[in-house]
Enzyme design. Structure first.
Site, PDB file in Angstrom:
ATOM      1  NE  ARG A   1     -34.224 -19.226 -11.332  1.00  0.00           N
ATOM      2  CZ  ARG A   1     -32.959 -18.956 -11.991  1.00  0.00           C
ATOM      3  NH1 ARG A   1     -32.032 -19.530 -11.565  1.00  0.00           N
ATOM      4  NH2 ARG A   1     -33.033 -18.015 -12.642  1.00  0.00           N
TER       5      ARG A   1
ATOM      6  CB  THR B   1     -26.869  -9.694 -11.547  1.00  0.00           C
ATOM      7  OG1 THR B   1     -27.799 -10.469 -10.304  1.00  0.00           O
ATOM      8  CG2 THR B   1     -25.695  -9.466 -10.909  1.00  0.00           C
TER       9      THR B   1
ATOM     10  NE  ARG C   1     -34.531  -9.027 -18.384  1.00  0.00           N
ATOM     11  CZ  ARG C   1     -33.899 -10.054 -18.034  1.00  0.00           C
ATOM     12  NH1 ARG C   1     -32.602 -10.149 -17.589  1.00  0.00           N
ATOM     13  NH2 ARG C   1     -34.151 -11.080 -18.927  1.00  0.00           N
TER      14      ARG C   1
ATOM     15  CD  GLU D   1     -28.532  -5.828 -21.275  1.00  0.00           C
ATOM     16  OE1 GLU D   1     -28.361  -6.669 -22.098  1.00  0.00           O
ATOM     17  OE2 GLU D   1     -28.530  -5.819 -20.071  1.00  0.00           O
TER      18      GLU D   1
END
Length: 262
Positions: free
Chosen positions: A105, A181, A183, A212
């Site tokens: 997508r 942008t 993982r 993170e």
């Protein structure tokens, strides 16, 4: 925030459903959820709905332009009362060759936007995809060799852990830029730092890092503090008012449907 086995199996918690407004679920111990019969409601597999969620694609374009036009350095220069545009002569997207890794997508949306800019787009994916005026690379190495800019749009799994390693970075065009942008765990961070230090790539912009939840110890953030060829944003890809509103309504309806039917 990591939803690990200890948190899920804590006997004091009575959780039946976890609602998560993302497609990637690598921050949740899914096996532990299955053992505890906890239902996961997320955006994973919601392809039709996700076509309207375009925030991460737009951020990707913003990061590409930031690197190409030296926007961060230029704005800092003005803050220091300097006004010299010749220091920040940049490059255009138009006629540049941009490699898209992953034609799902987001990769498809980013490609469509880049084509509107007049870029030459080349793409690589392990699955077949429509060409849409895009050249297909037969391998990741071929893509990085031919591209000025490489942008990553791949779902993370155990098989593609650190798919961008020292071998891949060594094949980058030395005039190239790297955007991630997707993982953080798709990238070997030490290999990326090494490529930046050695000049194998000019600069990079990432919206994601490994671990993170423990970002204070991130080698990428440490590197970025003293080097201006790496830009890091705090996983803001999908963080827009429009995307949040659409997603929250969609997931609320999914949750209501689940509760009614169970």
């Amino acid at each position: 925030f990591k939803i690990d086995r200890k948190l899920i199996l804590d006997s004091k918690r009575k959780v039946s459903t976890i609602v998560c407004p993302v497609t990637g679920l690598d921050h949740i111990d899914l096996n532990a959820c299955n053992e505890s019969e906890i239902k996961i409601i997320s955006l994973k597999g919601e392809f039709e709905f996700l076509k309207e969620i375009r925030a991460t694609a737009e951020l990707t374009i913003a990061l590409i332009l930031t690197l190409l036009r030296n926007l961060t350095k230029a704005t800092e220069s003005v803050k220091n009362i300097n006004w010299n545009r010749n220091l920040f002569r940049g490059n255009e997207i138009h006629n540049n060759t941009i490699g898209i890794v992953g034609m799902g997508r987001l990769g498809t949306i980013v490609s469509d936007i880049l084509l509107a800019f007049g870029a030459n787009v080349i793409a690589y994916d392990i699955k077949n995809f429509e060409t849409r005026h895009i050249k297909k690379a037969t391998s990741l190495i071929e893509l990085v060799k031919k591209s000025k800019i490489i942008s990553v749009h791949v779902d993370y799994n155990d098989e593609n852990h650190h798919m961008f390693d020292s071998k891949i970075f060594s094949n980058f065009n030395k005039e190239s830029l790297f955007i991630n942008t997707s993982r953080g765990s798709l990238v070997d961070e030490k290999a990326l730092i090494d490529a930046l230090e050695k000049g194998n790539i000019i600069s990079a912009a990432v919206d994601v890092i490994e671990n993170e939840h423990n970002h204070r110890n991130s080698p990428l953030i440490k590197y970025a503090k003293s080097n201006d060829n790496l830009i890091i944003t705090p996983h803001i890809g999908g963080c827009t008012f429009e995307s949040f509103e659409k997603t929250e309504k969609f997931l609320a309806n999914k949750l209501i449907s689940h509760l009614i039917n169970n």
